[in-house]
Design an enzyme around this catalytic site. Structure first.
Site, mmCIF file in Angstrom:
data_model
loop_
_atom_site.group_PDB
_atom_site.id
_atom_site.type_symbol
_atom_site.label_atom_id
_atom_site.label_comp_id
_atom_site.label_asym_id
_atom_site.label_seq_id
_atom_site.Cartn_x
_atom_site.Cartn_y
_atom_site.Cartn_z
ATOM 1 N N HIS A 54 6.227 61.989 -15.046
ATOM 2 C CA HIS A 54 6.466 60.724 -15.742
ATOM 3 C C HIS A 54 6.316 59.564 -14.772
ATOM 4 C CE1 HIS A 54 10.407 61.849 -14.151
ATOM 5 N NE2 HIS A 54 10.881 60.636 -14.399
ATOM 6 N N HIS A 56 8.214 57.036 -13.641
ATOM 7 C CA HIS A 56 9.232 56.450 -12.770
ATOM 8 C C HIS A 56 8.801 56.546 -11.305
ATOM 9 C CE1 HIS A 56 12.647 56.917 -15.966
ATOM 10 N NE2 HIS A 56 11.869 55.872 -16.186
ATOM 11 N N ASP A 58 10.215 57.087 -8.513
ATOM 12 C CA ASP A 58 10.664 58.183 -7.654
ATOM 13 C C ASP A 58 9.929 59.488 -7.953
ATOM 14 O OD1 ASP A 58 12.071 58.107 -10.113
ATOM 15 O OD2 ASP A 58 13.661 59.387 -9.324
ATOM 16 N N HIS A 59 8.971 59.445 -8.879
ATOM 17 C CA HIS A 59 8.125 60.604 -9.172
ATOM 18 C C HIS A 59 6.635 60.307 -8.996
ATOM 19 C CE1 HIS A 59 11.339 63.127 -11.050
ATOM 20 N NE2 HIS A 59 11.888 61.924 -11.163
ATOM 21 N N HIS A 110 13.253 61.361 -21.985
ATOM 22 C CA HIS A 110 13.613 60.620 -20.769
ATOM 23 C C HIS A 110 12.690 59.412 -20.634
ATOM 24 C CE1 HIS A 110 15.292 60.080 -16.780
ATOM 25 N NE2 HIS A 110 14.068 60.016 -16.272
ATOM 26 N N ASP A 134 12.176 65.359 -15.215
ATOM 27 C CA ASP A 134 13.511 64.915 -15.610
ATOM 28 C C ASP A 134 13.812 65.269 -17.061
ATOM 29 O OD1 ASP A 134 13.655 63.939 -13.073
ATOM 30 O OD2 ASP A 134 13.961 61.837 -13.626
ATOM 31 N N HIS A 173 15.253 66.768 -9.693
ATOM 32 C CA HIS A 173 16.363 66.235 -8.906
ATOM 33 C C HIS A 173 17.367 67.323 -8.560
ATOM 34 C CE1 HIS A 173 15.649 61.832 -9.352
ATOM 35 N NE2 HIS A 173 15.083 62.184 -10.499
#
Length: 283
Positions: A54, A56, A58-59, A110, A134, A173
């Site tokens: 996805h 975001h 942090d990915h 998400h 996530d 995570h």
């Protein structure tokens, strides 16, 4: 196939999947390009593609740098918001990289464009692997930022639950201890939760990842996979599984919230700062 679990940022995981016969490799959620490339070199691997669950940061933040360094490197995902995206995929699409097969499983909630990746290798007796981003965590699931309880129910109890029980789950995570503490609140008499929590605490103290789990295990201790169970329904006061999912997520969102927790926009800005610090200087 060999899966390298790579810890980045505060609690993120990115992954490098290597076909050991050829050394060809695929990365999942390449958030920090420098660290990924260090692992690629150390493994003497040939990076063939990036898969992004996805958008975001942090990915996905490392995608742009990787594509700049390697212009022919394909980046696969389901959301136009993914940085560096070159190939948009759809539900049940199958990708092939040498002997490694990837089935794309659309799991919106998400984010509206969240995609999980289910992998297996031709002629290999190892259990298949699910890179769940996530959507599904060990002992939990992702927040419903852009979706609904109906969507997450379908994701977990229909789409992902249709996979073989021995499928290994590699999530985005390291939330396992926190998730299982909540699971214990939901089902205080569940011995599987107690055992997994004790195991996860020991791993956490030694700074060892708790991934992978398996789908078979998740049905034993993950309350979001157990919404049809009487004990979980009793906790929520609901019997309809979708309503159970909805109440569980609200209860989890409110569960022992840190007093100093940053709001989402500030948290994303903080993550971006960490990511930028991790990137090599551009000359």
């Amino acid at each position: 196939m060999k899966v390298k679990v790579i810890s980045v940022l505060d609690d993120n995981y990115m992954y490098l999947i290597i076909e050991e016969h050829t050394k060809d490799a695929i990365a999942v959620d390449a958030s920090v390009s420098k660290k990924l490339l260090d692992i690629v070199r150390k493994e003497d691997a040939n990076l063939k593609a990036i898969l992004t669950t996805h958008h975001h940061l942090d990915h996905s933040r490392g995608n742009a740098d990787l594509v700049q360094r390697f212009p022919d490197l394909p980046v696969y995902g389901a959301d136009d918001r993914i940085g560096g995206l070159t190939h948009k995929v759809v539900h049940n699409q199958v990708l092939k990289f040498g002997g490694i097969n990837v089935r794309c499983l659309f799991t919106p909630c998400h984010t509206t464009g969240h995609m999980c990746f289910y992998m297996w290798e031709d002629g290999c007796c190892d259990a298949p692997a699910l890179f769940s981003g996530d959507a599904l965590f060990v002992g939990g699931c992702g927040q419903f930022f852009e979706g609904t309880a109906e969507q997450m129910y379908k994701n977990l109890l229909e789409t992902l639950s249709s996979l073989p029980p021995d499928t290994k789950v590699f999530c985005g995570h390291e939330y396992t201890v926190r998730n299982l503490k909540f699971a214990l609140k939901v089902e205080p008499d569940n011995e599987h939760v107690k055992e997994k929590l004790a195991w996860a605490k020991a791993r956490d103290e030694d700074d060892i990842p708790t991934v992978p789990s398996s789908l078979e295990e998740e049905f034993l201790y993950n309350p979001f996979m157990r919404v049809r169970e009487e004990a979980v329904q009793k906790f929520t006061g609901k019997t309809d599984p979708v309503e159970v999912m909805r109440v569980l997520r609200k209860e989890k969102d409110d569960f022992k919230k840190p007093k100093d927790r940053l709001p989402i926009p500030a948290l994303l800005a903080y993550q971006l700062g960490l990511l930028n610090q991790s990137l090599p200087e551009q000359k």
